[in-house]
Design an enzyme around this catalytic site. Structure first.
Site, PDB file in Angstrom:
ATOM      1  N   GLU A  44       0.875  -1.164   0.000  1.00  0.00           N
ATOM      2  CA  GLU A  44       0.000   0.000   0.000  1.00  0.00           C
ATOM      3  C   GLU A  44       0.919   1.222   0.000  1.00  0.00           C
ATOM      4  O   GLU A  44       1.825   1.311   0.835  1.00  0.00           O
ATOM      5  CB  GLU A  44      -0.887   0.009   1.246  1.00  0.00           C
ATOM      6  CG  GLU A  44      -1.809   1.203   1.239  1.00  0.00           C
ATOM      7  CD  GLU A  44      -2.767   1.254   2.425  1.00  0.00           C
ATOM      8  OE1 GLU A  44      -2.799   0.322   3.231  1.00  0.00           O
ATOM      9  OE2 GLU A  44      -3.473   2.283   2.514  1.00  0.00           O
ATOM     10  N   ARG A 271       5.328 -12.738   9.560  1.00  0.00           N
ATOM     11  CA  ARG A 271       6.029 -11.516   9.198  1.00  0.00           C
ATOM     12  C   ARG A 271       7.370 -11.440   9.941  1.00  0.00           C
ATOM     13  O   ARG A 271       7.559 -12.094  10.966  1.00  0.00           O
ATOM     14  CB  ARG A 271       5.179 -10.277   9.475  1.00  0.00           C
ATOM     15  CG  ARG A 271       4.752 -10.072  10.907  1.00  0.00           C
ATOM     16  CD  ARG A 271       4.098  -8.689  11.092  1.00  0.00           C
ATOM     17  NE  ARG A 271       3.076  -8.393  10.101  1.00  0.00           N
ATOM     18  CZ  ARG A 271       3.001  -7.253   9.412  1.00  0.00           C
ATOM     19  NH1 ARG A 271       3.881  -6.290   9.593  1.00  0.00           N
ATOM     20  NH2 ARG A 271       2.039  -7.051   8.557  1.00  0.00           N
ATOM     21  N   LYS A 281       4.359   0.635   9.623  1.00  0.00           N
ATOM     22  CA  LYS A 281       4.507   1.882   8.868  1.00  0.00           C
ATOM     23  C   LYS A 281       3.929   3.055   9.632  1.00  0.00           C
ATOM     24  O   LYS A 281       4.442   4.166   9.553  1.00  0.00           O
ATOM     25  CB  LYS A 281       3.823   1.746   7.498  1.00  0.00           C
ATOM     26  CG  LYS A 281       4.676   0.990   6.496  1.00  0.00           C
ATOM     27  CD  LYS A 281       4.093   1.081   5.103  1.00  0.00           C
ATOM     28  CE  LYS A 281       2.987   0.065   4.948  1.00  0.00           C
ATOM     29  NZ  LYS A 281       2.474  -0.005   3.573  1.00  0.00           N
TER      30      LYS A 281
HETATM   31  P1  ATP Z   1       1.865  -1.984   8.094  1.00  0.00           P
HETATM   32  O1  ATP Z   1       0.923  -2.852   8.863  1.00  0.00           O
HETATM   33  O2  ATP Z   1       3.099  -1.589   8.818  1.00  0.00           O
HETATM   34  O3  ATP Z   1       1.214  -0.816   7.410  1.00  0.00           O
HETATM   35  P2  ATP Z   1       1.463  -3.614   5.839  1.00  0.00           P
HETATM   36  O4  ATP Z   1       1.546  -5.071   5.974  1.00  0.00           O
HETATM   37  O5  ATP Z   1       0.092  -3.077   5.831  1.00  0.00           O
HETATM   38  O6  ATP Z   1       2.389  -2.928   6.922  1.00  0.00           O
HETATM   39  P3  ATP Z   1       1.758  -3.378   3.045  1.00  0.00           P
HETATM   40  O7  ATP Z   1       2.216  -2.241   2.255  1.00  0.00           O
HETATM   41  O8  ATP Z   1       0.342  -3.781   2.944  1.00  0.00           O
HETATM   42  O9  ATP Z   1       2.170  -3.090   4.540  1.00  0.00           O
HETATM   43  O10 ATP Z   1       2.686  -4.644   2.794  1.00  0.00           O
HETATM   44  C1  ATP Z   1       2.946  -5.153   1.511  1.00  0.00           C
HETATM   45  C2  ATP Z   1       3.294  -6.591   1.657  1.00  0.00           C
HETATM   46  O11 ATP Z   1       4.410  -6.766   2.507  1.00  0.00           O
HETATM   47  C3  ATP Z   1       2.157  -7.389   2.253  1.00  0.00           C
HETATM   48  O12 ATP Z   1       1.989  -8.592   1.524  1.00  0.00           O
HETATM   49  C4  ATP Z   1       2.610  -7.655   3.648  1.00  0.00           C
HETATM   50  O13 ATP Z   1       2.079  -8.859   4.115  1.00  0.00           O
HETATM   51  C5  ATP Z   1       4.133  -7.706   3.505  1.00  0.00           C
HETATM   52  N1  ATP Z   1       4.766  -7.316   4.746  1.00  0.00           N
HETATM   53  C6  ATP Z   1       4.561  -6.193   5.457  1.00  0.00           C
HETATM   54  N2  ATP Z   1       5.278  -6.199   6.593  1.00  0.00           N
HETATM   55  C7  ATP Z   1       5.972  -7.360   6.599  1.00  0.00           C
HETATM   56  C8  ATP Z   1       6.901  -7.966   7.515  1.00  0.00           C
HETATM   57  N3  ATP Z   1       7.251  -7.360   8.640  1.00  0.00           N
HETATM   58  N4  ATP Z   1       7.410  -9.167   7.187  1.00  0.00           N
HETATM   59  C9  ATP Z   1       7.061  -9.774   6.038  1.00  0.00           C
HETATM   60  N5  ATP Z   1       6.204  -9.270   5.151  1.00  0.00           N
HETATM   61  C10 ATP Z   1       5.650  -8.075   5.424  1.00  0.00           C
HETATM   62 MG    MG Z   2      -1.347  -4.056   4.353  1.00  0.00          MG
END
Ligand code: ATP
Ligand code: MG
Length: 574
Positions: A44, A271, A281
């Site tokens: 995102e 994760r 984030k």
């Molecule tokens: P946040 O919750 O911090 O906003 P997010 O998971 O919503 O992080 P996205 O931009 O949606 O962030 O993540 C893109 C991809 O990266 C998704 O498939 C997510 O599952 C993966 N991802 C995000 N954080 C991690 C992590 N700490 N370890 C492994 N994969 C991750």
């Molecule tokens: Mg997400």
């Protein structure tokens, strides 16, 4: 990067297997998806990518690269315009590229599917699988029930199809206020899975979108958008993190209600959590917005851009992602492992140089005034092909303040009055006098003698010294600023849930030390932004890509020499 290059650990050349690779291998054996393997990385665009995203990127792009017919899309999951920005889109693209991956012509945006998603929603309404609901968001929450209490059906659940179609079209046309009405899936308010209790599919939101502008005032929700975007793109394996496990029934439900050609398989993995930092984030944005760090690319941040500016190589990050593996259970990875990976990489690739961080002036009394000479120094003992260079020597030098003690304790073997030590690549010197500031008592200058018979660092008569110090020639050295970094947080896990103390209370006040009067050897005159070096005995440093210039060299310490991870592995203390 070549196909097959990825996910090879430096210690072991076989691709690292894991349960996801096993699932895909089994699918290929039975020719599921006609032998296709198509993954995607779906960020995102509401922040910069971090090392956790790198794990997901290496997994998704890595798996695609391992297969003959493998493809991986970069898809922006851009359904929440109020939090998103093109700045984030650009940074994400450049970070994925820098990590060594290529989406070729498959740069996708969920927003490109808005029209199709709308048509699918109309389909759901026609099939009596969705309805327009007038409850407020608070009411919806209240009606939803809890884990122990079933939900209640919305009074609008039985709306006739025609009325739903009309209201949904008018939602799109902008007839209703933000939040006044939503489109909901009609599933099961008694489901033990809260995600299945008539989840919201569309909301009214008047926010200009960075790609569609003012075209839409309704936006689809994540769960609805994600499965359909995967399906539209022909994704075979939709790999996501564990928190989406409970969303999988909804993912499958949406696709089952519609006539789609492709029903991807959602697979969840744990994760990455890394010690001494935060990975959300939202929290990283808070640090940036409150000025607690210098920006998303502050070298203390766990972001890809921060790590890059700190001096990390993309290969060290890919190596790290290989080593941590992919599992089903959440864990906390020691940040020392990440440091170990960059140290290993730079040990074989970074040229050695001498830089004095906290200079102490040394006058060699018996070295002729006005004279100078050049000594041969090895660029990298790990790699003879990197050759040698000349370092200038003269009467006045700088050594490290901490390499001298007037009253040395037992185990201190470096310089002290009457003691002889070796200057790297140069001579043995002996301290004969100590000059101090009258008022503070601080040592300001040392007087030493050198032994001309020890040129190159060995004594003709075979006598030994117990220490070798790095140094620079005062007149020839360049002034530089160095930034020494430590963990951003003082505790292993700053993220102690919503009932714990705020994560910002354990920020490390000493995470950055700036030294402005360092002296480095003259060969660094040609150092360019991003260049990496080992400052002998001090650690690995990288020329700062933002603040360094020809006139004012600035170095970031990537990592110290001391490998705490190797100690952890040996069972010693960190
Ligand atoms: P946040 O919750 O911090 O906003 P997010 O998971 O919503 O992080 P996205 O931009 O949606 O962030 O993540 C893109 C991809 O990266 C998704 O498939 C997510 O599952 C993966 N991802 C995000 N954080 C991690 C992590 N700490 N370890 C492994 N994969 C991750
Ligand atoms: Mg997400």
């Amino acid at each position: 990067m070549q196909k097959g290059d990825l996910n090879m650990s430096t210690e072991d050349s076989a691709p690292v297997s894991n349960f996801i690779r096993n699932i895909i291998a089994d699918d290929l054996k039975v020719n599921k998806n006609q032998g296709r393997v198509h993954t995607r990385f779906p960020p995102e665009p509401n922040g910069y990518l971090h090392i956790g995203h790198a794990k997901s990127i290496c997994l998704n792009f890595g798996i695609a690269a391992e297969h003959e017919m493998g493809l991986c899309n970069l898809r922006f999951d851009d359904t929440n315009p109020s939090k998103e920005d093109v700045e984030y889109i650009e940074s994400i693209k450049s970070d994925v590229r820098w990590l060594g991956f290529d989406w070729e012509d498959r740069l996708c945006y969920a927003s490109d599917y808005f029209e199709r998603l709308y048509e699918y929603a109309v389909q759901l309404i026609k099939r009596e699988r969705a309805y327009v609901c007038d409850l407020s968001s608070d009411e919806i929450r209240e009606y939803r029930g809890t884990l122990t209490k079933p939900g209640r059906e919305s009074p609008f659940r039985a709306r006739p199809v025609e009325e739903n179609l009309d209201l949904f079209a008018r939602m799109r046309a902008g007839e209703f206020e933000d939040g006044a009405r939503v489109l909901r899936a009609k599933i099961d308010m008694a489901s033990p899975n809260l995600n299945m209790r008539d989840p919201v599919l569309y909301r009214v939101l008047r926010a200009p979108h960075h790609r569609t502008g003012d075209k839409w005032c309704i936006y689809p929700m994540y769960d609805y958008t994600h499965c359909l975007s995967d399906s539209i793109e022909g994704i075979t394996h939709s790999i996501c993190t564990l928190e989406f496990e409970d969303h999988r029934p909804l993912y499958d439900w949406v696709l089952d209600q519609l006539d789609v050609d492709c029903h991807p398989q959602q697979i969840e993995f744990a994760r990455l959590n890394l010690s001494h930092t935060v990975m959300s984030k939202r929290k990283l944005l808070e640090l940036v917005e409150q000025g607690l760090v210098a920006g998303w690319d502050d070298p203390r941040m766990p972001t890809i851009s921060g790590l890059r500016r700190r001096g990390y190589t993309s290969s060290s990050i890919r190596d790290f992602c290989d080593r941590i593996g992919v599992a089903k259970r959440d864990s906390l990875v020691d940040i020392a492992l990440l440091e170990h990976c960059i140290r290993q990489d730079l040990n074989s690739t970074a040229p050695r140089v001498m830089g004095v961080l906290r200079p102490l002036r040394v006058v060699i009394d018996n070295y002729p005034e006005g004279e100078e000479e050049e000594l041969d120094a090895v660029n990298n003992p790990e790699d003879p092909t990197m050759g040698t260079r000349k370092v200038p020597f003269s009467r006045v030098l700088y050594i490290e303040q901490e390499d001298f003690l007037e009253d040395p304790p037992k185990k201190f073997f470096r310089l002290s009055p009457g003691r002889e030590v070796r200057l790297r690549y140069a001579y043995f010197i002996k301290c004969v006098d100590v000059v101090k500031d009258q008022k503070t008592g601080e040592v300001t200058e040392l007087h030493c003698t050198y032994d001309p018979e020890t040129r190159g660092g060995a004594a003709q008569d075979g006598r030994k010294v117990k220490a070798t110090l790095h140094w620079v020639s005062a007149a020839h050295s360049l002034e530089a600023e160095t930034r020494l970094y430590d963990h951003l947080f003082t505790v292993t896990n700053p993220d102690r849930g919503k009932d714990g103390p705020d994560f910002k209370t354990c920020l490390n006040p000493d995470s950055l030390t700036t030294l402005t009067s360092c002296r480095v050897e003259p060969s660094l005159r040609s150092a360019a932004p991003g260049d990496r070096y080992q400052f002998e005995r001090q650690g690995y440093f990288c020329v700062d890509s933002v603040d360094s210039s020809d006139k004012a060299l600035t170095f970031n310490r990537t990592v110290t020499m001391r490998d705490t991870w190797a100690k952890v592995k040996k069972g010693g203390k960190g």
